[in-house]
Design a protein around this motif. Structure first.
Motif, PDB file in Angstrom:
ATOM      1  N   SER A  66     -64.713   6.477  19.338  1.00  0.00           N
ATOM      2  CA  SER A  66     -62.789   6.922  18.890  1.00  0.00           C
ATOM      3  C   SER A  66     -62.829   5.599  20.278  1.00  0.00           C
ATOM      4  O   SER A  66     -62.425   6.606  21.351  1.00  0.00           O
ATOM      5  N   LYS A  67     -62.314   4.361  19.666  1.00  0.00           N
ATOM      6  CA  LYS A  67     -61.290   3.360  20.072  1.00  0.00           C
ATOM      7  C   LYS A  67     -60.228   4.035  20.806  1.00  0.00           C
ATOM      8  O   LYS A  67     -59.796   3.399  22.287  1.00  0.00           O
ATOM      9  N   ALA A  68     -59.162   4.789  19.337  1.00  0.00           N
ATOM     10  CA  ALA A  68     -58.109   5.609  19.929  1.00  0.00           C
ATOM     11  C   ALA A  68     -58.265   6.184  21.098  1.00  0.00           C
ATOM     12  O   ALA A  68     -57.130   6.245  21.974  1.00  0.00           O
ATOM     13  N   LEU A  78     -56.022  -2.790  17.957  1.00  0.00           N
ATOM     14  CA  LEU A  78     -55.291  -3.659  18.522  1.00  0.00           C
ATOM     15  C   LEU A  78     -55.782  -3.835  20.151  1.00  0.00           C
ATOM     16  O   LEU A  78     -54.241  -3.532  20.554  1.00  0.00           O
ATOM     17  N   GLU A  79     -56.317  -5.153  20.824  1.00  0.00           N
ATOM     18  CA  GLU A  79     -55.432  -5.131  21.995  1.00  0.00           C
ATOM     19  C   GLU A  79     -55.627  -6.806  22.570  1.00  0.00           C
ATOM     20  O   GLU A  79     -55.567  -7.739  22.284  1.00  0.00           O
ATOM     21  N   GLU A  80     -55.179  -6.620  24.002  1.00  0.00           N
ATOM     22  CA  GLU A  80     -54.736  -7.966  24.193  1.00  0.00           C
ATOM     23  C   GLU A  80     -55.655  -8.506  25.082  1.00  0.00           C
ATOM     24  O   GLU A  80     -56.429  -7.355  25.193  1.00  0.00           O
ATOM     25  N   PHE A  81     -55.604  -9.952  25.066  1.00  0.00           N
ATOM     26  CA  PHE A  81     -56.959 -10.495  25.301  1.00  0.00           C
ATOM     27  C   PHE A  81     -57.218  -9.895  27.542  1.00  0.00           C
ATOM     28  O   PHE A  81     -56.032 -11.269  27.775  1.00  0.00           O
ATOM     29  N   LEU A  82     -58.288  -9.859  27.614  1.00  0.00           N
ATOM     30  CA  LEU A  82     -58.547 -10.059  29.086  1.00  0.00           C
ATOM     31  C   LEU A  82     -60.111 -11.221  29.355  1.00  0.00           C
ATOM     32  O   LEU A  82     -60.444 -11.328  28.781  1.00  0.00           O
ATOM     33  N   SER A  83     -59.146 -11.913  30.152  1.00  0.00           N
ATOM     34  CA  SER A  83     -59.844 -13.285  30.386  1.00  0.00           C
ATOM     35  C   SER A  83     -60.910 -12.138  31.722  1.00  0.00           C
ATOM     36  O   SER A  83     -60.150 -12.143  32.778  1.00  0.00           O
ATOM     37  N   GLY A 133     -68.031  -4.349  14.708  1.00  0.00           N
ATOM     38  CA  GLY A 133     -66.057  -3.406  15.077  1.00  0.00           C
ATOM     39  C   GLY A 133     -65.235  -5.138  15.631  1.00  0.00           C
ATOM     40  O   GLY A 133     -64.339  -4.536  15.212  1.00  0.00           O
ATOM     41  N   VAL A 134     -65.552  -5.589  16.576  1.00  0.00           N
ATOM     42  CA  VAL A 134     -65.077  -6.284  17.251  1.00  0.00           C
ATOM     43  C   VAL A 134     -64.351  -7.456  17.235  1.00  0.00           C
ATOM     44  O   VAL A 134     -65.696  -8.655  16.928  1.00  0.00           O
ATOM     45  N   THR A 135     -63.314  -8.441  16.615  1.00  0.00           N
ATOM     46  CA  THR A 135     -63.065  -9.210  16.675  1.00  0.00           C
ATOM     47  C   THR A 135     -62.075 -10.670  17.499  1.00  0.00           C
ATOM     48  O   THR A 135     -61.046  -9.782  17.723  1.00  0.00           O
ATOM     49  N   HIS A 158     -75.669 -10.907  27.537  1.00  0.00           N
ATOM     50  CA  HIS A 158     -75.099 -11.909  26.923  1.00  0.00           C
ATOM     51  C   HIS A 158     -75.138 -11.797  25.382  1.00  0.00           C
ATOM     52  O   HIS A 158     -76.341 -11.445  24.692  1.00  0.00           O
ATOM     53  N   LYS A 159     -74.547 -11.371  24.710  1.00  0.00           N
ATOM     54  CA  LYS A 159     -74.084 -10.843  23.598  1.00  0.00           C
ATOM     55  C   LYS A 159     -73.925 -11.966  22.815  1.00  0.00           C
ATOM     56  O   LYS A 159     -73.936 -11.285  21.501  1.00  0.00           O
ATOM     57  N   ARG A 160     -73.304 -12.881  22.742  1.00  0.00           N
ATOM     58  CA  ARG A 160     -73.512 -14.186  21.766  1.00  0.00           C
ATOM     59  C   ARG A 160     -75.125 -14.944  21.411  1.00  0.00           C
ATOM     60  O   ARG A 160     -75.739 -14.443  22.505  1.00  0.00           O
ATOM     61  N   ILE A 206     -63.294  -2.158  28.600  1.00  0.00           N
ATOM     62  CA  ILE A 206     -63.122  -3.530  28.109  1.00  0.00           C
ATOM     63  C   ILE A 206     -63.714  -1.435  27.382  1.00  0.00           C
ATOM     64  O   ILE A 206     -62.981  -1.786  26.028  1.00  0.00           O
ATOM     65  N   GLU A 207     -64.782  -0.920  27.467  1.00  0.00           N
ATOM     66  CA  GLU A 207     -65.237  -0.202  26.971  1.00  0.00           C
ATOM     67  C   GLU A 207     -65.968   0.880  27.714  1.00  0.00           C
ATOM     68  O   GLU A 207     -66.637   0.856  28.679  1.00  0.00           O
ATOM     69  N   TYR A 208     -66.269   2.318  26.649  1.00  0.00           N
ATOM     70  CA  TYR A 208     -67.218   2.839  27.674  1.00  0.00           C
ATOM     71  C   TYR A 208     -68.215   2.941  26.020  1.00  0.00           C
ATOM     72  O   TYR A 208     -67.798   3.282  25.086  1.00  0.00           O
ATOM     73  N   VAL A 246     -59.420  -8.092  17.655  1.00  0.00           N
ATOM     74  CA  VAL A 246     -58.663  -6.629  17.198  1.00  0.00           C
ATOM     75  C   VAL A 246     -60.047  -6.055  16.838  1.00  0.00           C
ATOM     76  O   VAL A 246     -60.951  -6.170  17.072  1.00  0.00           O
ATOM     77  N   LYS A 247     -59.983  -4.285  16.981  1.00  0.00           N
ATOM     78  CA  LYS A 247     -61.279  -3.576  16.642  1.00  0.00           C
ATOM     79  C   LYS A 247     -60.535  -2.521  15.836  1.00  0.00           C
ATOM     80  O   LYS A 247     -59.947  -1.995  16.067  1.00  0.00           O
ATOM     81  N   ALA A 248     -62.051  -2.202  15.504  1.00  0.00           N
ATOM     82  CA  ALA A 248     -62.080  -0.878  14.465  1.00  0.00           C
ATOM     83  C   ALA A 248     -62.261   0.051  15.424  1.00  0.00           C
ATOM     84  O   ALA A 248     -63.016   0.014  16.452  1.00  0.00           O
ATOM     85  N   GLU A 256     -65.027 -12.287  33.867  1.00  0.00           N
ATOM     86  CA  GLU A 256     -66.504 -11.869  33.396  1.00  0.00           C
ATOM     87  C   GLU A 256     -66.734 -10.469  33.759  1.00  0.00           C
ATOM     88  O   GLU A 256     -65.602  -9.251  34.883  1.00  0.00           O
ATOM     89  N   GLU A 257     -67.798 -10.556  32.799  1.00  0.00           N
ATOM     90  CA  GLU A 257     -67.906  -9.504  32.549  1.00  0.00           C
ATOM     91  C   GLU A 257     -68.903  -8.878  33.108  1.00  0.00           C
ATOM     92  O   GLU A 257     -69.726  -9.491  33.183  1.00  0.00           O
ATOM     93  N   ALA A 258     -69.280  -6.461  32.943  1.00  0.00           N
ATOM     94  CA  ALA A 258     -70.308  -6.535  33.860  1.00  0.00           C
ATOM     95  C   ALA A 258     -70.340  -5.240  33.705  1.00  0.00           C
ATOM     96  O   ALA A 258     -69.054  -4.218  32.841  1.00  0.00           O
TER      97      ALA A 258
HETATM   98  P1  AMP Z   1     -66.159  -3.453  22.999  1.00  0.00           P
HETATM   99  O1  AMP Z   1     -67.087  -2.971  21.887  1.00  0.00           O
HETATM  100  O2  AMP Z   1     -64.954  -2.898  22.873  1.00  0.00           O
HETATM  101  O3  AMP Z   1     -67.738  -3.651  24.127  1.00  0.00           O
HETATM  102  O4  AMP Z   1     -66.469  -5.297  22.172  1.00  0.00           O
HETATM  103  C1  AMP Z   1     -67.657  -5.594  22.002  1.00  0.00           C
HETATM  104  C2  AMP Z   1     -67.012  -7.248  22.951  1.00  0.00           C
HETATM  105  O5  AMP Z   1     -65.681  -8.144  22.335  1.00  0.00           O
HETATM  106  C3  AMP Z   1     -66.715  -7.022  24.770  1.00  0.00           C
HETATM  107  O6  AMP Z   1     -68.480  -7.159  25.394  1.00  0.00           O
HETATM  108  C4  AMP Z   1     -66.403  -8.721  25.174  1.00  0.00           C
HETATM  109  O7  AMP Z   1     -66.747  -9.692  25.020  1.00  0.00           O
HETATM  110  C5  AMP Z   1     -65.055  -8.649  23.855  1.00  0.00           C
HETATM  111  N1  AMP Z   1     -63.833  -8.027  23.989  1.00  0.00           N
HETATM  112  C6  AMP Z   1     -63.661  -6.680  23.744  1.00  0.00           C
HETATM  113  N2  AMP Z   1     -62.394  -6.590  24.120  1.00  0.00           N
HETATM  114  C7  AMP Z   1     -61.762  -7.306  25.134  1.00  0.00           C
HETATM  115  C8  AMP Z   1     -60.252  -7.558  25.587  1.00  0.00           C
HETATM  116  N3  AMP Z   1     -59.597  -7.103  25.355  1.00  0.00           N
HETATM  117  N4  AMP Z   1     -60.435  -8.756  25.596  1.00  0.00           N
HETATM  118  C9  AMP Z   1     -61.143  -9.813  25.882  1.00  0.00           C
HETATM  119  N5  AMP Z   1     -62.404  -9.557  25.412  1.00  0.00           N
HETATM  120  C10 AMP Z   1     -62.812  -8.028  24.890  1.00  0.00           C
END
Ligand code: AMP
Ligand code: GLY
Length: 421
Positions: free
Chosen positions: A102-104, A182-187, A152-154, A211-213, A280-282, A142-144, A189-191
């Motif tokens: 649950s992201k919430a 709903l989340e603000e967009f973070l710029s 679930g993430v757009t 590399h998710k894309r 960003i996520e666990y 936007v996340k489910a 580098e992901e790790a």
């Molecule tokens: P998540 O399932 O929450 O990890 O989201 C999938 C992908 O969406 C992440 O690996 C990020 O590339 C992107 N993402 C998720 N949340 C954000 C955020 N708040 N800002 C920017 N990118 C995000």
């Protein structure tokens, strides 16, 4: 001892390989496994969400320890079920697994404990969506709320898109939950940062970048992961300290206070911005394909480490890593992550001559009448360990070309951030 390994992806084949190398292990049973694991273990076809059937197998095959690879059985409470039946099992319980389920839940925990993460709102109606839109700049993520198999993430560049996607989620597009985060967009580098955790302690379990894309230059749709490498050079000692103190410790303490201490692998998904880590996520498991680049670097007997987590004995465990670097490239079925053909034969596997520094982990494969068929989107993980990422990638691409599988495609640019041309 006999091990039951739950799951059927590349992550599980990598785990199976390490468990196979353990001195403590007599037999491995994979539930259900893939063509790769069938060479090391006995595959048993079962619905892993049917806990009764899983337990039956555990009894019938005298399985002593269960290792759970994927998130779904964890989030649905397999650990609680097996604990009640007095089965030794590795992974978090249902409550702790909400960190991923649950992201919430995860975001509220962050807010309560001042863990750095993107500003957010949990929404159950359009009014709340509009209110967040009024207060925040685009793009908006936007996340489910619940599990959505990576779909679930757009990231939305217009208000209309935020409203459209949210509406679909409210209507029940993802059965796991109708709430929207709903989340603000973070710029940045992901790790990814990994830990193994028990009731009292945690130990570092590697870093990686995924590399998710689907397309080169990080273009196109999101996937489960097209390739990864470890270690992730962006995570310096200084950043690691911040990850531990600002993110990991407050989270683990919060779960302890709720009488549900975390146990198992923990995947901390981060955005690093100006030297500061944001959560960003666990994920309550190893990553896939991150696991495939972390485990080949592990020197320990993995079952000793896993048993120490189960028995809350991690304190005395020293985890040792090979100095080398590791990369994996995923060979996918044409069409993935959209629809793709299934049951396509993969010939030429015998042509690939692996050495002690290279591994071929299977993901969506099945063995049928001595032939190997592709049955999933992500099919094979070509993995190489070495001392130079550029050379490692060349070797991987060479292997993929030798295979020459007509229905496959892969990204040639895995590691572009760290391989300078
Ligand atoms: P998540 O399932 O929450 O990890 O989201 C999938 C992908 O969406 C992440 O690996 C990020 O590339 C992107 N993402 C998720 N949340 C954000 C955020 N708040 N800002 C920017 N990118 C995000
Ligand atoms: N590769 C991303 C994940 O395992 O969630």
């Amino acid at each position: 001892m006999n091990i039951g390994l739950i799951g059927s992806g590349g992550r599980e084949h990598a785990l199976c390989q390490k468990i196979y190398e353990s001195k403590l292990v007599k037999r491995i049973f994979c539930l259900p496994g893939n063509a790769g694991t069938s060479k090391l273990a006995t595959n048993l076809d079962v619905d892993i969400l049917n806990f009764k059937s899983v337990f039956k197998i555990i009894k019938n095959y005298k399985i002593d320890v269960v290792v759970i690879g994927p998130e779904e059985p964890l989030v649905k409470g397999l650990v609680n079920y097996l604990n009640k039946k007095k089965v030794k099992v590795f992974g978090p319980n249902k409550y702790a697994a909400k960190l991923e389920g649950s992201k919430a839940f995860m975001k509220k925990l962050c807010k309560e404990h001042k863990i750095p993460t993107a500003n957010f709102q949990v929404c159950i109606n359009k009014k709340q969506i509009l209110s967040f839109l009024n207060k925040n700049k685009l793009p908006i993520v936007v996340k489910a709320d619940g599990l959505a198999a990576g779909k679930g993430v757009t990231i939305c560049k217009s208000k209309k898109r935020v409203l459209d996607i949210s509406k679909e989620i409210f209507k029940g597009k993802f059965r796991s939950s109708r709430r929207v985060v709903l989340e603000e967009f973070l710029s940045g580098e992901e790790a990814s940062y990994f830990l193994i955790v028990d009731k009292y302690n945690f130990k570092f379990f590697g870093t990686a970048q995924d590399h998710k894309r689907v397309g080169e230059n990080d273009k196109g749709l999101n996937t489960g992961g097209m390739g990864a490498y470890s270690p992730a050079p962006i995570i310096s000692k200084k950043i690691e300290k911040k990850i531990i103190n600002k993110i990991v410790k407050p989270t683990l303490n919060a779960l302890k206070k709720k009488n549900n201490p975390y146990k198992g692998f923990l995947y901390v998904g981060l955005m690093i911005k100006n030297g500061e880590p944001f959560l960003i996520e666990y994920n309550v498991r190893m990553g896939d394909p991150e696991c495939q680049v972390i485990l080949p670097r592990l020197k320990n007997d993995i079952m000793k480490v896993i048993l120490n987590s189960i028995n809350d004995n991690l304190k005395r465990t020293k985890i040792n890593w090979k100095i080398g670097k590791c990369m994996t490239i995923v060979l996918c079925s044409k069409g993935y992550p959209k629809s793709y053909k299934k049951n396509i034969i993969i010939k030429n596997l015998k042509r690939i001559k692996l050495d002690k520094n290279s591994f071929l982990f299977h993901a969506g494969t099945r063995l049928k009448n001595q032939n190997i068929y592709a049955v999933g989107g992500r099919v094979l993980n070509f993995t190489v360990i070495g001392d130079n990422f550029h050379k490692i990638r060349k070797k991987i691409i060479y292997f993929i070309k030798v295979l020459n599988w007509g229905n496959g495609f892969f990204r040639k640019d895995i590691g572009w951030k760290i391989i300078k041309k």
